[in-house]
Design a protein around this motif. Structure first.
Motif, PDB file in Angstrom:
ATOM      1  N   LEU A  35       0.848  -1.193   0.000  1.00  0.00           N
ATOM      2  CA  LEU A  35       0.000   0.000   0.000  1.00  0.00           C
ATOM      3  C   LEU A  35       0.884   1.244   0.000  1.00  0.00           C
ATOM      4  CD1 LEU A  35      -2.636  -1.030   2.709  1.00  0.00           C
ATOM      5  CD2 LEU A  35      -2.763  -1.344   0.227  1.00  0.00           C
ATOM      6  N   PRO A  36       1.212   1.778  -1.201  1.00  0.00           N
ATOM      7  CA  PRO A  36       2.105   2.926  -1.254  1.00  0.00           C
ATOM      8  C   PRO A  36       1.428   4.275  -1.025  1.00  0.00           C
ATOM      9  CG  PRO A  36       1.574   2.219  -3.469  1.00  0.00           C
ATOM     10  CD  PRO A  36       0.914   1.236  -2.519  1.00  0.00           C
ATOM     11  N   HIS A  37       0.103   4.334  -1.161  1.00  0.00           N
ATOM     12  CA  HIS A  37      -0.547   5.645  -1.109  1.00  0.00           C
ATOM     13  C   HIS A  37      -2.013   5.520  -0.709  1.00  0.00           C
ATOM     14  CE1 HIS A  37      -1.053   9.854  -2.211  1.00  0.00           C
ATOM     15  NE2 HIS A  37      -2.127   9.523  -2.887  1.00  0.00           N
ATOM     16  N   VAL A  38      -2.421   6.329   0.248  1.00  0.00           N
ATOM     17  CA  VAL A  38      -3.827   6.440   0.643  1.00  0.00           C
ATOM     18  C   VAL A  38      -4.191   7.908   0.538  1.00  0.00           C
ATOM     19  CG1 VAL A  38      -5.502   6.174   2.526  1.00  0.00           C
ATOM     20  CG2 VAL A  38      -3.695   4.468   2.216  1.00  0.00           C
ATOM     21  N   GLU A  39      -5.333   8.196  -0.076  1.00  0.00           N
ATOM     22  CA  GLU A  39      -5.725   9.591  -0.273  1.00  0.00           C
ATOM     23  C   GLU A  39      -7.237   9.745  -0.188  1.00  0.00           C
ATOM     24  OE1 GLU A  39      -5.619  12.803  -3.909  1.00  0.00           O
ATOM     25  OE2 GLU A  39      -3.902  11.487  -3.652  1.00  0.00           O
ATOM     26  N   ALA A  40      -7.663  10.807   0.467  1.00  0.00           N
ATOM     27  CA  ALA A  40      -9.084  11.164   0.500  1.00  0.00           C
ATOM     28  C   ALA A  40      -9.244  12.510  -0.186  1.00  0.00           C
ATOM     29  CB  ALA A  40      -9.584  11.246   1.938  1.00  0.00           C
ATOM     30  N   ASP A  41     -10.334  12.661  -0.908  1.00  0.00           N
ATOM     31  CA  ASP A  41     -10.646  13.948  -1.511  1.00  0.00           C
ATOM     32  C   ASP A  41     -10.617  15.001  -0.402  1.00  0.00           C
ATOM     33  OD1 ASP A  41     -12.799  16.105  -2.239  1.00  0.00           O
ATOM     34  OD2 ASP A  41     -12.284  15.145  -4.133  1.00  0.00           O
ATOM     35  N   PRO A  42     -10.081  16.187  -0.679  1.00  0.00           N
ATOM     36  CA  PRO A  42     -10.006  17.226   0.358  1.00  0.00           C
ATOM     37  C   PRO A  42     -11.333  17.509   1.056  1.00  0.00           C
ATOM     38  CG  PRO A  42      -8.729  17.888  -1.549  1.00  0.00           C
ATOM     39  CD  PRO A  42      -9.448  16.619  -1.928  1.00  0.00           C
ATOM     40  N   ALA A  43     -12.442  17.379   0.340  1.00  0.00           N
ATOM     41  CA  ALA A  43     -13.758  17.630   0.943  1.00  0.00           C
ATOM     42  C   ALA A  43     -14.120  16.587   1.994  1.00  0.00           C
ATOM     43  CB  ALA A  43     -14.836  17.682  -0.140  1.00  0.00           C
ATOM     44  N   LEU A  44     -13.443  15.435   1.977  1.00  0.00           N
ATOM     45  CA  LEU A  44     -13.746  14.347   2.910  1.00  0.00           C
ATOM     46  C   LEU A  44     -12.788  14.300   4.098  1.00  0.00           C
ATOM     47  CD1 LEU A  44     -14.430  11.493   0.324  1.00  0.00           C
ATOM     48  CD2 LEU A  44     -16.122  12.861   1.563  1.00  0.00           C
ATOM     49  N   ARG A  45     -11.731  15.067   4.052  1.00  0.00           N
ATOM     50  CA  ARG A  45     -10.713  14.992   5.096  1.00  0.00           C
ATOM     51  C   ARG A  45     -11.258  15.462   6.436  1.00  0.00           C
ATOM     52  NH1 ARG A  45      -5.842  16.952   1.188  1.00  0.00           N
ATOM     53  NH2 ARG A  45      -5.927  15.089  -0.118  1.00  0.00           N
ATOM     54  N   GLY A  46     -10.797  14.799   7.482  1.00  0.00           N
ATOM     55  CA  GLY A  46     -11.228  15.148   8.830  1.00  0.00           C
ATOM     56  C   GLY A  46     -12.570  14.559   9.224  1.00  0.00           C
ATOM     57  N   ARG A  47     -13.111  13.675   8.410  1.00  0.00           N
ATOM     58  CA  ARG A  47     -14.434  13.088   8.662  1.00  0.00           C
ATOM     59  C   ARG A  47     -14.384  11.591   8.920  1.00  0.00           C
ATOM     60  NH1 ARG A  47     -18.446  15.850   4.275  1.00  0.00           N
ATOM     61  NH2 ARG A  47     -17.892  18.023   4.684  1.00  0.00           N
ATOM     62  N   GLY A  48     -13.193  11.028   8.951  1.00  0.00           N
ATOM     63  CA  GLY A  48     -13.064   9.594   9.199  1.00  0.00           C
ATOM     64  C   GLY A  48     -13.162   8.741   7.948  1.00  0.00           C
ATOM     65  N   THR A  49     -13.257   9.362   6.791  1.00  0.00           N
ATOM     66  CA  THR A  49     -13.404   8.603   5.546  1.00  0.00           C
ATOM     67  C   THR A  49     -12.202   7.697   5.292  1.00  0.00           C
ATOM     68  OG1 THR A  49     -14.794  10.328   4.579  1.00  0.00           O
ATOM     69  CG2 THR A  49     -13.755   8.789   3.052  1.00  0.00           C
ATOM     70  N   ALA A  50     -11.002   8.224   5.466  1.00  0.00           N
ATOM     71  CA  ALA A  50      -9.805   7.417   5.203  1.00  0.00           C
ATOM     72  C   ALA A  50      -9.740   6.226   6.161  1.00  0.00           C
ATOM     73  CB  ALA A  50      -8.551   8.275   5.308  1.00  0.00           C
ATOM     74  N   GLY A  51     -10.169   6.419   7.391  1.00  0.00           N
ATOM     75  CA  GLY A  51     -10.214   5.311   8.347  1.00  0.00           C
ATOM     76  C   GLY A  51     -11.200   4.239   7.920  1.00  0.00           C
ATOM     77  N   TRP A  78      -2.322   4.146  10.768  1.00  0.00           N
ATOM     78  CA  TRP A  78      -3.647   3.573  11.012  1.00  0.00           C
ATOM     79  C   TRP A  78      -3.516   2.147  11.527  1.00  0.00           C
ATOM     80  CZ3 TRP A  78      -6.871  -0.397   9.719  1.00  0.00           C
ATOM     81  CH2 TRP A  78      -8.218  -0.233  10.036  1.00  0.00           C
ATOM     82  N   LEU A  79      -2.649   1.376  10.897  1.00  0.00           N
ATOM     83  CA  LEU A  79      -2.473  -0.019  11.319  1.00  0.00           C
ATOM     84  C   LEU A  79      -1.852  -0.108  12.710  1.00  0.00           C
ATOM     85  CD1 LEU A  79      -1.523  -1.457   7.864  1.00  0.00           C
ATOM     86  CD2 LEU A  79      -3.457  -2.221   9.263  1.00  0.00           C
ATOM     87  N   GLN A  80      -1.004   0.822  13.069  1.00  0.00           N
ATOM     88  CA  GLN A  80      -0.444   0.837  14.431  1.00  0.00           C
ATOM     89  C   GLN A  80      -1.537   1.122  15.458  1.00  0.00           C
ATOM     90  OE1 GLN A  80       2.719   3.714  14.004  1.00  0.00           O
ATOM     91  NE2 GLN A  80       4.217   2.135  13.491  1.00  0.00           N
ATOM     92  N   ARG A  81      -2.509   1.937  15.085  1.00  0.00           N
ATOM     93  CA  ARG A  81      -3.617   2.266  15.991  1.00  0.00           C
ATOM     94  C   ARG A  81      -4.682   1.167  16.028  1.00  0.00           C
ATOM     95  NH1 ARG A  81      -3.352   7.103  13.119  1.00  0.00           N
ATOM     96  NH2 ARG A  81      -5.400   6.711  12.209  1.00  0.00           N
ATOM     97  N   HIS A  82      -4.599   0.194  15.132  1.00  0.00           N
ATOM     98  CA  HIS A  82      -5.597  -0.878  15.042  1.00  0.00           C
ATOM     99  C   HIS A  82      -4.907  -2.241  15.083  1.00  0.00           C
ATOM    100  CE1 HIS A  82      -7.790   2.631  13.598  1.00  0.00           C
ATOM    101  NE2 HIS A  82      -8.846   2.027  14.073  1.00  0.00           N
TER     102      HIS A  82
END
Length: 90
Positions: A35-51, A78-82
């Motif tokens: 998994l080299p890259h994870v990205e959320a659209d800027p409008a979705l950031r801070g809402r838990g979408t990437a999680g 994320w994986l360290q937190r889960h």
């Protein structure tokens, strides 16, 4: 909640929320997804979408009997937190 889907043609897992896309790119080497890259659209950031994307990604990985090798800083953190997904991390 919308399901995470595997866009095989683009080699990425996707989650669509509010018409916007969050995605995690992957490269498969045998039974390991890098998994080299994870990205959320800027409008979705801070809402838990990437999680939610990561959770759905890890569910798919487990269902397929694969493991992940996170390279992206977000995926690593994320994986360290889960730790419940530690069995699926290479």
């Amino acid at each position: 909640m919308n399901p995470v889907t595997d866009n095989v043609a683009r080699q990425r897992f996707e989650l669509v929320e509010e018409g916007k896309v969050a995605f995690s790119d992957y490269r498969q080497h045998g039974d390991v997804l890098i998994l080299p890259h994870v990205e959320a659209d800027p409008a979705l950031r801070g809402r838990g979408t990437a999680g939610r994307l990561m959770e759905g990604t890890m569910q798919i990985v487990r269902e397929r009997g694969l493991k992940v090798q996170p390279v992206c800083g977000y995926a690593v953190a994320w994986l360290q937190r889960h730790p419940e997904y530690a069995d699926a991390v290479e």
